[in-house]
Design an enzyme around this catalytic site. Sequence first.
Site, mmCIF file in Angstrom:
data_model
loop_
_atom_site.group_PDB
_atom_site.id
_atom_site.type_symbol
_atom_site.label_atom_id
_atom_site.label_comp_id
_atom_site.label_asym_id
_atom_site.label_seq_id
_atom_site.Cartn_x
_atom_site.Cartn_y
_atom_site.Cartn_z
ATOM 1 N N ARG A 197 0.847 -1.182 0.000
ATOM 2 C CA ARG A 197 0.000 0.000 0.000
ATOM 3 C C ARG A 197 0.889 1.241 0.000
ATOM 4 N NH1 ARG A 197 -2.180 -3.654 3.813
ATOM 5 N NH2 ARG A 197 -4.268 -4.431 3.237
ATOM 6 N N HIS A 303 -2.885 2.897 -6.483
ATOM 7 C CA HIS A 303 -3.301 1.634 -5.861
ATOM 8 C C HIS A 303 -3.485 0.532 -6.902
ATOM 9 C CE1 HIS A 303 -4.808 -0.565 -2.375
ATOM 10 N NE2 HIS A 303 -5.734 -1.088 -3.158
ATOM 11 N N ARG A 306 -0.589 -1.873 -7.052
ATOM 12 C CA ARG A 306 -0.696 -2.964 -6.064
ATOM 13 C C ARG A 306 -1.661 -4.029 -6.583
ATOM 14 N NH1 ARG A 306 -1.395 -4.625 -0.538
ATOM 15 N NH2 ARG A 306 -3.587 -4.956 -0.022
ATOM 16 N N HIS A 329 -3.855 -8.971 3.618
ATOM 17 C CA HIS A 329 -5.303 -8.974 3.788
ATOM 18 C C HIS A 329 -5.687 -9.735 5.049
ATOM 19 C CE1 HIS A 329 -5.373 -8.502 -0.823
ATOM 20 N NE2 HIS A 329 -5.673 -7.348 -0.271
ATOM 21 N N TYR A 338 -8.694 -11.224 -6.722
ATOM 22 C CA TYR A 338 -7.634 -11.420 -7.707
ATOM 23 C C TYR A 338 -7.677 -12.806 -8.336
ATOM 24 C CZ TYR A 338 -6.172 -7.262 -5.304
ATOM 25 O OH TYR A 338 -6.174 -6.017 -4.758
#
Length: 395
Positions: A197, A303, A306, A329, A338
């Site tokens: 991040r 972002h 990422r 996460h 994803y």
Amino acid sequence: MAARRFGSIRKLPSGRRQARYVDTAEREHCRTFRTAAEAARWLAAEQADRNRGAWVDPRAGSITLAAYAAAWLARRSDLRPTTRAKYAYLLDRHLAPVLGSEPLSRLTPSAVRGWYLALRLRHATTADDAYRLLRAILNTAVADEVVAVSPCKVKGAGQVRSAERPVASIAELVAAAAAAPEHHRAALLLVAWCSLRRGEVLGLQRGDVDLLHGSVRIERAWSAPMGRPPVLGPPKTAAGVRRLAMPANVVPVVAEHLERFTGPAHDAWLFTGQDGGPPSPRALDRTWADARRAIGREDLHLHDLRHSGLTWAATTGATVAELMRRGGHANPAAALRYQHATEDRDAAMAAALASLAASAPVLELRPVETTANRSRHVPGTPAGPDSADEGPHPL
């Protein structure tokens, strides 16, 4: 022995009837009605609510939403600074001006629905954020027995509707890094290849980088609360504290950055501000804005780098647990976003297999005779050489 009567009713000099009862806290509750029957019905309803645990003190609901929400926010010691600032912004800008002056007991589902739909016409995402906040506040009010039920009953409101984010190609990342200032190139690569991040990459210090083993440790992050100065704290979630292996193509770039742009102290910031002090969370945004413009991908946010990195990781066959760890996460739902990459990859493999088949000899299939085909045969005409077959031909 007869059961004790709940409450009492007395006739007033005006001829109206006053109903009263005393709750378990020895507080008196009174209401005046036109007839004794109306007074008796009110007492019966109050008693029924008490018996099924749905009774709340009517005076408790007289507190306004703005006052209760302010107290609710003050008691939330578990909130991160950025989350607290966001909630305060939503309360001040979108909740208090419309619903803030309403007593909690007078907030109705129709009032909440009207407020939400009007806000959604202007700012869809903000409307859902504000609705989730209002729902959390009123759920606490129900738990505190300030109101009996929450008026947040708008179907589908508050759901997270995240649009599919764009993915950068590796060639675009390389071109963007080349277009960025030299002191920020390593940052862009870490965001993409290590799925960090923005606040995490800016929170890195020299001591967090292990060039010998090619790894980086994440244990702090810079954040920029709405309308407040940047603050340094832990990563977004507890799972955000992690150690990650850097891909081999990133290690020499980070090593050169350490040599040229980072101080010698163990706690020296890996990326610094213009004055050499702690980095500004907005500085990297400005760098990326120029870089994406240079490569013609203004649709890509920082972002999204990422996001791209985690998508690339998914195409390598990474499991949900591995994606969770790499992305920091706290729950599988975020990492599952994803997994579409593996589905896309599966489609690509199917297309590749089809191209292999295209170069092979074509397999000619003979028609399969079915009962329906035989039923269409006209009597008196030749049935054909295969008419005696009783089943499909082997290939």
